[in-house]
Scaffold this motif. Structure first.
Motif, PDB file in Angstrom:
ATOM      1  N   ARG A 172     -63.227  26.506 -13.647  1.00 52.70           N
ATOM      2  CA  ARG A 172     -63.741  27.079 -14.901  1.00 52.70           C
ATOM      3  C   ARG A 172     -63.918  28.588 -14.778  1.00 52.70           C
ATOM      4  O   ARG A 172     -63.618  29.344 -15.697  1.00 52.70           O
ATOM      5  N   THR A 173     -64.396  29.031 -13.633  1.00 54.07           N
ATOM      6  CA  THR A 173     -64.584  30.462 -13.396  1.00 54.07           C
ATOM      7  C   THR A 173     -63.248  31.193 -13.385  1.00 54.07           C
ATOM      8  O   THR A 173     -63.102  32.258 -13.991  1.00 54.07           O
ATOM      9  N   LEU A 174     -62.255  30.621 -12.708  1.00 47.39           N
ATOM     10  CA  LEU A 174     -60.940  31.261 -12.632  1.00 47.39           C
ATOM     11  C   LEU A 174     -60.265  31.324 -14.000  1.00 47.39           C
ATOM     12  O   LEU A 174     -59.575  32.301 -14.306  1.00 47.39           O
ATOM     13  N   VAL A 175     -60.478  30.318 -14.830  1.00 47.45           N
ATOM     14  CA  VAL A 175     -59.931  30.359 -16.192  1.00 47.45           C
ATOM     15  C   VAL A 175     -60.559  31.514 -16.962  1.00 47.45           C
ATOM     16  O   VAL A 175     -59.857  32.284 -17.629  1.00 47.45           O
ATOM     17  N   ALA A 176     -61.865  31.667 -16.860  1.00 52.22           N
ATOM     18  CA  ALA A 176     -62.545  32.765 -17.562  1.00 52.22           C
ATOM     19  C   ALA A 176     -62.009  34.120 -17.113  1.00 52.22           C
ATOM     20  O   ALA A 176     -61.756  35.004 -17.945  1.00 52.22           O
ATOM     21  N   ILE A 177     -61.805  34.279 -15.812  1.00 53.17           N
ATOM     22  CA  ILE A 177     -61.291  35.547 -15.281  1.00 53.17           C
ATOM     23  C   ILE A 177     -59.843  35.765 -15.719  1.00 53.17           C
ATOM     24  O   ILE A 177     -59.467  36.882 -16.075  1.00 53.17           O
ATOM     25  N   VAL A 237     -58.345  34.764 -18.395  1.00 51.42           N
ATOM     26  CA  VAL A 237     -58.293  35.080 -19.826  1.00 51.42           C
ATOM     27  C   VAL A 237     -58.726  36.521 -20.071  1.00 51.42           C
ATOM     28  O   VAL A 237     -58.151  37.230 -20.889  1.00 51.42           O
ATOM     29  N   ASP A 238     -59.742  36.973 -19.342  1.00 53.89           N
ATOM     30  CA  ASP A 238     -60.270  38.335 -19.498  1.00 53.89           C
ATOM     31  C   ASP A 238     -60.578  38.920 -18.126  1.00 53.89           C
ATOM     32  O   ASP A 238     -61.711  38.825 -17.652  1.00 53.89           O
ATOM     33  N   PRO A 239     -59.588  39.534 -17.474  1.00 55.88           N
ATOM     34  CA  PRO A 239     -59.807  40.071 -16.123  1.00 55.88           C
ATOM     35  C   PRO A 239     -60.911  41.126 -16.036  1.00 55.88           C
ATOM     36  O   PRO A 239     -61.453  41.372 -14.970  1.00 55.88           O
ATOM     37  N   GLU A 240     -61.268  41.724 -17.157  1.00 49.48           N
ATOM     38  CA  GLU A 240     -62.320  42.751 -17.151  1.00 49.48           C
ATOM     39  C   GLU A 240     -63.716  42.141 -17.268  1.00 49.48           C
ATOM     40  O   GLU A 240     -64.704  42.872 -17.337  1.00 49.48           O
TER      41      GLU A 240
END
Length: 86
Positions: A32-37, A39-42
């Motif tokens: 879940r954390t990697l998906v969030a990153i 989608v929005d690397p910033e």
């Protein structure tokens, strides 16, 4: 059209940490954390450093109890995970 997500890659040390995740909860939380990153690397907070290399960022998900250190390539197409803490 949906926004493009960045590809996730792992440093050697992060890949080793990934191998040590043993519970389904840890794996799910990291996913879940990697998906969030991706989608929005910033999304992560920059870590102050005196370097000319890529900016190291930290993302902490308090709900999932995951911390990831990473940097983003110049074209923002790849996120390189340097450290994982679950």
């Amino acid at each position: 059209m949906a926004a493009r997500r960045a590809r996730i890659a792992f440093s050697d040390s992060a890949a080793k940490q990934l191998e040590n995740l043993t519970t389904e909860r840890e794996i799910h939380a990291l996913d879940r954390t990697l998906v969030a990153i991706s989608v929005d690397p910033e999304i992560g907070v920059p870590i102050p450093a005196d370097t000319t290399g890529p900016e190291l960022r930290q993302y902490t998900d308090e709900i999932e109890n995951v911390r990831v250190l990473y940097f983003v390539t110049a074209l923002r197409t790849v996120v390189v995970v340097a450290y994982i803490e679950t």
